[in-house]
Design an enzyme around this catalytic site. Structure first.
Site, short mmCIF file in Angstrom:
data_model
loop_
_atom_site.label_atom_id
_atom_site.label_comp_id
_atom_site.label_asym_id
_atom_site.label_seq_id
_atom_site.Cartn_x
_atom_site.Cartn_y
_atom_site.Cartn_z
N ASN A 15 -48.29 -50.79 82.85
CA ASN A 15 -49.25 -51.49 82.00
C ASN A 15 -48.99 -51.07 80.56
O ASN A 15 -49.35 -49.97 80.16
CB ASN A 15 -50.68 -51.11 82.45
CG ASN A 15 -51.75 -51.68 81.54
OD1 ASN A 15 -51.47 -52.52 80.69
ND2 ASN A 15 -52.97 -51.22 81.73
N TRP A 16 -48.35 -51.96 79.82
CA TRP A 16 -47.97 -51.59 78.45
C TRP A 16 -49.15 -51.68 77.48
O TRP A 16 -49.05 -51.29 76.33
CB TRP A 16 -46.82 -52.49 77.96
CG TRP A 16 -45.54 -52.32 78.73
CD1 TRP A 16 -45.32 -51.48 79.80
CD2 TRP A 16 -44.30 -53.01 78.50
NE1 TRP A 16 -44.02 -51.61 80.24
CE2 TRP A 16 -43.37 -52.55 79.47
CE3 TRP A 16 -43.88 -53.98 77.59
CZ2 TRP A 16 -42.06 -53.02 79.53
CZ3 TRP A 16 -42.57 -54.46 77.65
CH2 TRP A 16 -41.67 -53.97 78.62
N LYS A 17 -50.25 -52.24 77.95
CA LYS A 17 -51.46 -52.39 77.11
C LYS A 17 -51.10 -53.08 75.80
O LYS A 17 -50.24 -53.95 75.79
CB LYS A 17 -52.13 -51.02 76.90
CG LYS A 17 -52.35 -50.29 78.22
CD LYS A 17 -53.24 -49.08 78.12
CE LYS A 17 -53.37 -48.45 79.49
NZ LYS A 17 -54.27 -47.29 79.50
N HIS A 101 -59.50 -53.87 84.52
CA HIS A 101 -59.11 -52.56 83.99
C HIS A 101 -60.31 -51.94 83.27
O HIS A 101 -61.09 -52.64 82.62
CB HIS A 101 -57.93 -52.71 83.03
CG HIS A 101 -57.31 -51.41 82.67
ND1 HIS A 101 -57.89 -50.56 81.74
CD2 HIS A 101 -56.21 -50.78 83.13
CE1 HIS A 101 -57.13 -49.47 81.65
NE2 HIS A 101 -56.12 -49.58 82.48
N GLU A 103 -60.56 -50.38 80.61
CA GLU A 103 -60.62 -50.65 79.17
C GLU A 103 -61.24 -52.01 78.90
O GLU A 103 -61.92 -52.22 77.89
CB GLU A 103 -59.21 -50.54 78.56
CG GLU A 103 -58.78 -49.08 78.46
CD GLU A 103 -57.29 -48.84 78.49
OE1 GLU A 103 -56.51 -49.80 78.31
OE2 GLU A 103 -56.89 -47.68 78.70
N GLU A 171 -58.46 -46.11 89.62
CA GLU A 171 -58.18 -45.52 88.31
C GLU A 171 -59.43 -44.81 87.78
O GLU A 171 -60.27 -45.45 87.13
CB GLU A 171 -57.78 -46.61 87.32
CG GLU A 171 -56.50 -47.33 87.68
CD GLU A 171 -55.74 -47.75 86.44
OE1 GLU A 171 -54.55 -47.40 86.34
OE2 GLU A 171 -56.32 -48.38 85.55
N GLY A 177 -55.28 -42.14 80.20
CA GLY A 177 -54.87 -41.83 78.84
C GLY A 177 -55.32 -40.45 78.37
O GLY A 177 -55.25 -40.14 77.18
N SER A 215 -53.02 -41.15 84.00
CA SER A 215 -52.13 -40.05 83.59
C SER A 215 -51.03 -39.73 84.61
O SER A 215 -50.68 -38.56 84.79
CB SER A 215 -52.94 -38.81 83.24
OG SER A 215 -53.80 -39.08 82.15
N GLY A 236 -49.80 -46.25 82.67
CA GLY A 236 -49.99 -46.68 81.29
C GLY A 236 -48.98 -46.01 80.37
O GLY A 236 -47.82 -46.42 80.29
N GLY A 237 -49.40 -44.94 79.72
CA GLY A 237 -48.58 -44.25 78.71
C GLY A 237 -47.14 -43.98 79.16
O GLY A 237 -46.19 -44.25 78.40
P1 PGA Z 1 -52.40 -43.91 81.69
O1 PGA Z 1 -53.06 -45.35 81.90
O2 PGA Z 1 -51.26 -43.82 82.65
O3 PGA Z 1 -51.94 -43.90 80.24
O4 PGA Z 1 -53.46 -42.90 81.96
C1 PGA Z 1 -53.21 -45.90 83.18
C2 PGA Z 1 -53.83 -47.23 83.08
O5 PGA Z 1 -54.63 -47.46 82.16
O6 PGA Z 1 -53.56 -48.13 83.91
#
Ligand code: PGA
Length: 254
Positions: A15-17, A101, A103, A171, A177, A215, A236-237
């Protein structure tokens, strides 16, 4: 039927956000395409920002790597400025879409009811939905994890009978993050709960993939994936660096 079932093909989704400019997106996708070739059984999904979907699709279309969107609207078309429909994602080459998600829930007020409408639209359009669920730190610390996960599960997935196009992603919000991942045991506990909720709902519960996200990196991916009910990751990251993302794919190991 369990983790080695041919149905529960391991999955690693990036997930590149709202990250990457065009050049970075193309470089990242190219590095992943070159490194994985057609070697892996693991299903790999890249979810770039909308505007790079077309470019990334050109790079992945003849490979085993799949494309995913990060969100959709539940309507097909209309006066919804700034929104994207399931059909649009499909036409851009997506096979998957991330829905619900944390977010989106936190910053844009997305509710379980909206998540439910989005999932239904995705499935009806032929997209597979990666449905995100997870508790906040406060909810975990006050012992409400089970209750929250059950509520999100029931409300987000209400009325879904065919789980063929559903992937669940656990999640925990406190792990996203933050550099603080759930321990393999904490994640497995919730995955077992989700598996039992699926059993009440879907005839093919043992075949449905449940990913962990929060993470995930090259060091914790192995121990997490060793758990019986963790079928892969939503990353994500660490999906923004090809070496790290590829190391996670390697940790899944097939
Ligand atoms: P993260 O994000 O790996 O940066 O914690 C995961 C996600 O939001 O899907």
């Amino acid at each position: 039927m369990g983790k080695t079932s041919s149905y529960r093909v391991p999955m690693v989704a990036g997930n590149w956000k709202m990250n990457t400019d065009r050049e970075e997106a193309l470089r990242l996708a190219k590095e992943i395409v070159q490194a994985v070739g057609s070697l892996y059984k693991t299903e790999i999904v890249l979810c770039p920002p909308y505007v790079w979907l077309g470019d990334v699709y050109q790079l992945v279309k003849s490979t085993r790597i799949k494309l995913g969107g990060q969100n959709i609207h539940w309507e097909d078309r209309g006066a919804f400025t700034g929104e994207i429909s399931a059909q649009m994602l499909k036409a851009a080459g997506c096979k998957y879409v991330i829905i619900g998600h944390s977010e989106r829930r936190r910053h844009f007020g997305e509710t379980d009811e909206q998540v439910n409408r989005k999932i239904k639209k995705a499935v009806e359009t032929g997209l597979s939905a990666i449905v995100c669920l997870g508790e906040t730190l406060e909810e975990r610390e006050s012992g409400k994890t089970k209750e929250i996960i059950e509520k999100q599960f029931r409300e987000s997935l209400a009325g879904i009978v065919d789980f063929d196009k559903i992937v669940i992603a656990y999640e925990p919000v406190w792990a996203i993050g933050t550099g603080r991942n759930a321990t393999p045991e904490q994640a497995q506990d919730v995955h077992v709960l989700l598996r039992s909720l699926l059993k009440d709902t879907a005839k093919d519960a043992a075949e449905i993939r449940i990913l962990y996200g929060g993470s995930v990196n090259s060091s914790n991916a192995g121990p997490l994936f060793a758990q019986n009910d963790i079928d892969g990751f939503l990353v994500g990251g660490a999906s923004l660096k090809s070496t790290e993302f590829l190391a996670i794919i390697n940790a899944v190991g097939t």
